[in-house]
Design a protein around this motif. Structure first.
Motif: not given
Length: 388
Positions: A57, A92, A99, A101
């Motif tokens: 990140g 992330q 995934n 976020e």
């Protein structure tokens, strides 16, 4: 090569801008109608950290301080000092099948205009999950709680900078030529706050790639320019107003390979989107684009490409108060190029681009000047570009 910080990126800019709008008369004389000035600076500092397990990140700070002034015939905004300070972070998390976020932003915005002042602090957060169903498809879910503070135009356009009230004499109202309206700000506007949900599906194989998504945005105190129907000297009056509103939309696209050999290929794509926006109290949100449906076919050779695009924009009859309906249109465009390698790294490209080849009369529903100024007619551009 070690430690928590992987990289630091800094950008700084300073603005010292001024321009005069010159008005010309039939007798050949001219004079400065309006002078615009903008002075200030902006800075952005972004830190990227090294991976922490499966997390990566960035975090950063964004600052800006600008002084804006418009004087003359279109000086409907008084001298204003605009300050912004923002803190943001984005993280992330990646695993084999999914995934995640996460986003965060804090904004402190201050606008001073004479004795008038707006000082707002807002927080926005977002989160999304992308899950792989299999090797060729995945689903997406996203949630956002976002805020937007009013702009200087929305707050202080045609507002007395000493009393912070609407100009008492209509003679003192200044026309905004870009919208052809007498715009009036509202110093009491609250920030917009929206709750957004989006869901989507994506599919990708060797020959076919496509995605479809739908979203709902529930916006509290949506700020818009409301044409009241009142006039002064045959000029419409509009007030910056806030109402709760809901936006619903859908977007889709698909691209696939039609034919492919070692030195030649043909691909085609189709895309579409549509949005519906209503006020909670009833009525349509103004200036909402009409739905559209488009297609493109691409021919690619070893040293050349050709793109043909046809876009159909539907009529817009879901109109706001005192807003006219807009006819639909079909836009035909093309692009072609041929390129040569020059030396070891250079490239020379000859290209031709054509827009609105059918020479249709196109009026965009999202502009307030659609009744006065249509979009460009047929245009063809030929160029030569060299790039190292």
């Amino acid at each position: 090569n070690s430690g928590f910080i992987d990289s630091l990126r800094v950008s700084l800019s300073q603005t010292d801008y001024k321009h005069d709008e010159i008005e010309f008369f039939e007798d050949g004389d001219s004079e400065v109608g309006t002078t615009y000035k903008n002075e200030g600076y902006e800075g952005r500092f972004v830190v990227t950290h090294r991976p922490i397990g499966a997390w990566t990140g960035v975090a950063g700070i964004q600052i800006a301080d600008n002084e804006f002034e418009a004087t003359g015939e279109e000086g409907f905004i008084p001298l204003s000092d605009i300050e912004n300070l923002g803190f943001f972070a984005f993280e992330q998390y990646e695993q084999e099948r999914f995934n995640v976020e996460l986003g965060f932003r804090y904004d402190a915005n201050q606008i001073k205009s004479g004795r008038c002042e707006s000082d707002e602090n807002e927080v926005s957060v977002s989160g999304s999950v992308l899950y792989d169903i299999n090797d060729s498809s995945n689903v997406f879910f996203g949630l956002t709680s976002a805020a937007r503070t009013p702009s200087v135009e929305e707050l202080f356009a045609n507002v007395d900078s000493s009393s912070c009230a609407r100009q008492g004499d209509p003679e003192d109202l200044v026309l905004h030529a870009a919208t052809n309206l007498l715009e009036i700000g509202n110093p009491n506007l609250d920030p917009e706050r929206s709750q957004n949900f989006e869901i989507g599906y994506r599919h990708h194989t060797g020959r076919i790639t496509g995605e479809i998504s739908a979203y709902v945005n529930d916006i509290e105190d949506y700020i818009f320019l409301n044409v009241t129907g009142d006039e002064f000297e045959e000029q419409l009056i509009a007030e910056h107003t806030a109402r709760d509103a809901e936006f619903k939309g859908i977007e889709a696209s698909v691209r696939f390979s039609v034919y492919q050999t070692e030195g030649f290929s043909i691909s085609a794509s189709f895309y579409a989107d549509s949005v519906r926006a209503d006020f909670d109290s009833g009525g349509n949100v103004p200036l909402i684009p009409a739905g559209k449906l488009g297609s493109e076919i691409t021919f690619t050779g070893e040293q050349w490409t050709v793109h043909l695009d046809v876009l159909r924009v539907h009529e817009q009859d879901n109109v706001g108060q005192f807003e006219l309906e807009t006819d639909g249109y079909t836009l035909v465009s093309m692009y072609a190029d041929y390129h040569w390698d020059v030396g070891s790294d250079g490239e020379l490209k000859l290209f031709i681009r054509g827009e609105n080849l059918a020479d249709k009369e196109i009026r965009s529903h999202s502009t307030r000047l659609k009744n006065y100024a249509p979009e460009s007619g047929r245009s063809i551009k030929v160029g030569l570009r060299y790039q190292l």
